[in-house]
Write a protein that holds these residues in place. Structure first.
Motif, PDB file in Angstrom:
ATOM      1  N   ILE A 152      -4.300  -1.419  17.114  1.00  0.00           N
ATOM      2  CA  ILE A 152      -3.830  -0.118  16.636  1.00  0.00           C
ATOM      3  C   ILE A 152      -2.314  -0.043  16.716  1.00  0.00           C
ATOM      4  CG2 ILE A 152      -3.824   2.359  17.125  1.00  0.00           C
ATOM      5  CD1 ILE A 152      -6.731   1.965  18.154  1.00  0.00           C
ATOM      6  N   ALA A 153      -1.756  -0.446  17.852  1.00  0.00           N
ATOM      7  CA  ALA A 153      -0.310  -0.353  18.036  1.00  0.00           C
ATOM      8  C   ALA A 153       0.435  -1.242  17.043  1.00  0.00           C
ATOM      9  CB  ALA A 153       0.054  -0.740  19.469  1.00  0.00           C
ATOM     10  N   ALA A 154      -0.090  -2.439  16.793  1.00  0.00           N
ATOM     11  CA  ALA A 154       0.583  -3.361  15.878  1.00  0.00           C
ATOM     12  C   ALA A 154       0.602  -2.818  14.451  1.00  0.00           C
ATOM     13  CB  ALA A 154      -0.099  -4.729  15.922  1.00  0.00           C
ATOM     14  N   TYR A 155      -0.518  -2.291  13.994  1.00  0.00           N
ATOM     15  CA  TYR A 155      -0.561  -1.766  12.633  1.00  0.00           C
ATOM     16  C   TYR A 155       0.296  -0.514  12.482  1.00  0.00           C
ATOM     17  CZ  TYR A 155      -4.081  -4.973  10.796  1.00  0.00           C
ATOM     18  OH  TYR A 155      -4.736  -6.090  10.343  1.00  0.00           O
ATOM     19  N   ARG A 156       0.300   0.335  13.493  1.00  0.00           N
ATOM     20  CA  ARG A 156       1.173   1.506  13.425  1.00  0.00           C
ATOM     21  C   ARG A 156       2.632   1.089  13.296  1.00  0.00           C
ATOM     22  NH1 ARG A 156      -1.624   4.954  18.356  1.00  0.00           N
ATOM     23  NH2 ARG A 156      -3.185   6.091  17.098  1.00  0.00           N
ATOM     24  N   LEU A 157       3.039   0.124  14.098  1.00  0.00           N
ATOM     25  CA  LEU A 157       4.408  -0.357  14.053  1.00  0.00           C
ATOM     26  C   LEU A 157       4.731  -0.999  12.710  1.00  0.00           C
ATOM     27  CD1 LEU A 157       7.018  -0.790  15.703  1.00  0.00           C
ATOM     28  CD2 LEU A 157       6.028  -2.948  16.524  1.00  0.00           C
ATOM     29  N   LEU A 158       3.811  -1.802  12.205  1.00  0.00           N
ATOM     30  CA  LEU A 158       4.028  -2.464  10.924  1.00  0.00           C
ATOM     31  C   LEU A 158       4.111  -1.444   9.785  1.00  0.00           C
ATOM     32  CD1 LEU A 158       4.254  -5.154   9.388  1.00  0.00           C
ATOM     33  CD2 LEU A 158       1.755  -5.168   9.218  1.00  0.00           C
ATOM     34  N   ALA A 159       3.259  -0.424   9.841  1.00  0.00           N
ATOM     35  CA  ALA A 159       3.253   0.590   8.789  1.00  0.00           C
ATOM     36  C   ALA A 159       4.577   1.343   8.716  1.00  0.00           C
ATOM     37  CB  ALA A 159       2.110   1.574   9.014  1.00  0.00           C
ATOM     38  N   GLU A 160       5.302   1.406   9.832  1.00  0.00           N
ATOM     39  CA  GLU A 160       6.600   2.074   9.853  1.00  0.00           C
ATOM     40  C   GLU A 160       7.699   1.211   9.228  1.00  0.00           C
ATOM     41  OE1 GLU A 160       7.281   2.807  13.952  1.00  0.00           O
ATOM     42  OE2 GLU A 160       5.875   4.507  14.081  1.00  0.00           O
ATOM     43  N   GLN A 161       7.458  -0.105   9.143  1.00  0.00           N
ATOM     44  CA  GLN A 161       8.530  -1.020   8.762  1.00  0.00           C
ATOM     45  C   GLN A 161       8.364  -1.658   7.393  1.00  0.00           C
ATOM     46  OE1 GLN A 161       9.970  -3.663  11.857  1.00  0.00           O
ATOM     47  NE2 GLN A 161       8.876  -2.520  13.428  1.00  0.00           N
ATOM     48  N   THR A 162       7.256  -1.404   6.721  1.00  0.00           N
ATOM     49  CA  THR A 162       7.047  -2.023   5.418  1.00  0.00           C
ATOM     50  C   THR A 162       6.161  -1.135   4.562  1.00  0.00           C
ATOM     51  OG1 THR A 162       6.225  -3.995   4.272  1.00  0.00           O
ATOM     52  CG2 THR A 162       5.035  -3.314   6.226  1.00  0.00           C
ATOM     53  N   ASP A 163       6.264  -1.309   3.245  1.00  0.00           N
ATOM     54  CA  ASP A 163       5.378  -0.568   2.342  1.00  0.00           C
ATOM     55  C   ASP A 163       4.387  -1.492   1.644  1.00  0.00           C
ATOM     56  OD1 ASP A 163       7.050  -1.899   0.598  1.00  0.00           O
ATOM     57  OD2 ASP A 163       7.556  -0.138  -0.605  1.00  0.00           O
ATOM     58  N   TYR A 164       4.213  -2.707   2.163  1.00  0.00           N
ATOM     59  CA  TYR A 164       3.193  -3.595   1.607  1.00  0.00           C
ATOM     60  C   TYR A 164       1.798  -3.102   2.011  1.00  0.00           C
ATOM     61  CZ  TYR A 164       6.809  -7.006   0.415  1.00  0.00           C
ATOM     62  OH  TYR A 164       7.908  -7.638  -0.132  1.00  0.00           O
ATOM     63  N   PRO A 165       0.776  -3.363   1.186  1.00  0.00           N
ATOM     64  CA  PRO A 165      -0.595  -3.020   1.583  1.00  0.00           C
ATOM     65  C   PRO A 165      -0.994  -3.756   2.855  1.00  0.00           C
ATOM     66  CG  PRO A 165      -0.482  -3.623  -0.738  1.00  0.00           C
ATOM     67  CD  PRO A 165       0.831  -3.987  -0.140  1.00  0.00           C
ATOM     68  N   LEU A 166      -1.834  -3.121   3.651  1.00  0.00           N
ATOM     69  CA  LEU A 166      -2.262  -3.694   4.922  1.00  0.00           C
ATOM     70  C   LEU A 166      -3.758  -3.947   4.924  1.00  0.00           C
ATOM     71  CD1 LEU A 166      -0.216  -1.534   7.462  1.00  0.00           C
ATOM     72  CD2 LEU A 166       0.443  -3.649   6.291  1.00  0.00           C
ATOM     73  N   HIS A 167      -4.131  -5.125   5.425  1.00  0.00           N
ATOM     74  CA  HIS A 167      -5.532  -5.500   5.608  1.00  0.00           C
ATOM     75  C   HIS A 167      -5.869  -5.306   7.077  1.00  0.00           C
ATOM     76  CE1 HIS A 167      -9.295  -7.701   5.430  1.00  0.00           C
ATOM     77  NE2 HIS A 167      -8.867  -8.509   6.377  1.00  0.00           N
ATOM     78  N   LEU A 168      -6.837  -4.440   7.370  1.00  0.00           N
ATOM     79  CA  LEU A 168      -7.179  -4.111   8.748  1.00  0.00           C
ATOM     80  C   LEU A 168      -8.290  -5.007   9.281  1.00  0.00           C
ATOM     81  CD1 LEU A 168      -7.330  -0.191   8.707  1.00  0.00           C
ATOM     82  CD2 LEU A 168      -5.341  -1.684   8.932  1.00  0.00           C
ATOM     83  N   GLY A 169      -8.200  -5.278  10.569  1.00  0.00           N
ATOM     84  CA  GLY A 169      -9.268  -6.015  11.228  1.00  0.00           C
ATOM     85  C   GLY A 169      -8.938  -6.260  12.679  1.00  0.00           C
ATOM     86  N   VAL A 170      -9.966  -6.529  13.463  1.00  0.00           N
ATOM     87  CA  VAL A 170      -9.831  -6.983  14.846  1.00  0.00           C
ATOM     88  C   VAL A 170     -10.283  -8.425  14.849  1.00  0.00           C
ATOM     89  CG1 VAL A 170     -10.629  -6.691  17.226  1.00  0.00           C
ATOM     90  CG2 VAL A 170     -10.240  -4.686  15.776  1.00  0.00           C
ATOM     91  N   THR A 171      -9.411  -9.333  15.225  1.00  0.00           N
ATOM     92  CA  THR A 171      -9.776 -10.751  15.157  1.00  0.00           C
ATOM     93  C   THR A 171     -10.709 -11.123  16.300  1.00  0.00           C
ATOM     94  OG1 THR A 171      -8.883 -12.989  14.909  1.00  0.00           O
ATOM     95  CG2 THR A 171      -7.810 -11.587  16.542  1.00  0.00           C
TER      96      THR A 171
END
Length: 360
Positions: free
Chosen positions: A185-204
């Protein structure tokens, strides 16, 4: 309450639009040997029937890459080739007709190889997914951040993005997966603040069916509720059909996928004398197939109840309902008792009434 979807760049993965408000897609990965064309095609067709939108295939060697062309000819879903280390496999996958690549530009052998892959992808405007996992983070980032922190995951992703942007290529999707919900959750939140590329969600490496489902839904549910995420995968140590079923239901829970079979059922207890679970599951399975073939069909609420305690009351609240008795069900329609039927006829009776709903 779900917030508005995060605005992103738009990309096109075969027939599947991604980002910029496009519906969130469910992805899975084949678990067959890609070189076994028949088994791989069968698995792709099976997940397509359940609402899967994108399929990723492992391409570990030249033989697997060579099988992609025949697989592509036999299936309709968009295909993503999963490539590690050898850029020649990416080139072969593009030549075979895949719709996208999952490749980290930093681990395929330098700028010359990155340019070659980008040139091949550019010829068909193929998306490239940069996939960062906590378990395979670069050593210098582990040393800098001390461990696979959310900040380290995002730094790795943006490093790979920069390699593609240096080649003026922006058909990009990104994932930053950890094996636990808080870091993911924390990683995607941070990434969403820094880029406008589409994001693929998942827990590895989320785990087996129960544990993996819970971890995945905890992490992705939080992100989807915040409007983050353009494609999802529920990574389970299980049949890929289970991954798709969970993913579809997760999207439905947030109103991001059309509702399926509206079936409710009781948990059963010692009073139950009918197979509530078997009947409810089979009704749901048949109705899911019906709605996939007829997405605009009416969706009456169906209830399958096990005994006389709550059954009649719940049946009156549902559009079509079964209330269990002694190896038989009482059938209700629009709150009225219409018949008592043997258990063996219950599924057929309900499915037929759903299909005819609104016609009489």
């Amino acid at each position: 309450m779900t917030t508005a979807r995060r605005p992103t760049r738009a990309i096109q993965l075969g027939s599947q639009p991604i980002g910029n408000g496009a519906p969130v897609s469910v992805q899975t990965m084949t678990k067959t040997d890609t070189r076994d064309v028949a088994a791989t095609v069968a698995q792709i067709r099976a997940v397509a029937e359940l609402g899967c939108g994108i399929v990723r295939l492992a391409v570990p060697d030249a033989a697997a890459a060579a099988a992609l062309a025949e697989i592509r000819r036999q299936v309709c879903l968009p295909l993503v080739a999963d490539i590690h280390f050898d850029h020649r496999l990416a080139l072969a996958a593009v030549e075979a007709g895949v719709d996208g690549l999952r490749i980290n530009p930093g681990n395929i052998g330098g700028a010359e190889h990155v340019r070659a892959v980008v040139a091949a992808a550019r010829s068909r405007k193929l998306p490239i997914r940069i996939g960062v996992n906590a378990g395979s983070l670069e050593k210098d980032l582990l040393a800098r951040y001390g461990s696979a922190t959310p900040e380290a995951l995002v730094a790795s992703a943006l490093r790979h993005v920069a390699l593609l942007e240096a080649e003026d290529y922006r058909e990009i999707k990104i994932s930053v997966k950890a094996s636990d919900a808080p870091r993911t959750i924390a990683a995607y939140r941070l990434l969403a603040e820094q880029t406008d590329y589409p994001l693929h969600l998942g827990v590895t490496e989320a785990g087996t069916f129960l544990a993996g489902t819970i971890r995945s839904c905890a992490a992705m549910g939080a992100l989807l509720a915040e409007g983050i995420g353009d494609t999802i995968r529920v990574s389970l140590t299980a049949d890929p059909r289970e991954e798709v079923r969970v993913g579809v239901e997760l999207l439905r829970a947030f109103g991001l996928r059309a509702p399926g079979a509206a079936v409710t059922s009781c948990p059963t207890c010692g009073r139950t004398q009918v197979d509530v679970a078997g009947v409810a599951q089979e009704i749901e399975r048949q109705l899911e197939a019906h709605y996939r073939a007829n997405p605009g069909a009416p969706r009456p609420h169906v209830a399958v109840m096990g005994c006389a305690v709550n059954g009649p009351g719940e049946a009156r609240e549902a559009d079509i309902a079964l209330a269990g008795g002694r190896e038989a069900f009482v059938l209700y329609e629009r709150g009225l008792r219409v018949a008592t039927i043997p258990q063996a006829e219950a599924v057929q009776q309900v499915v037929e009434r759903v299909k005819n709903w609104g016609r009489t």
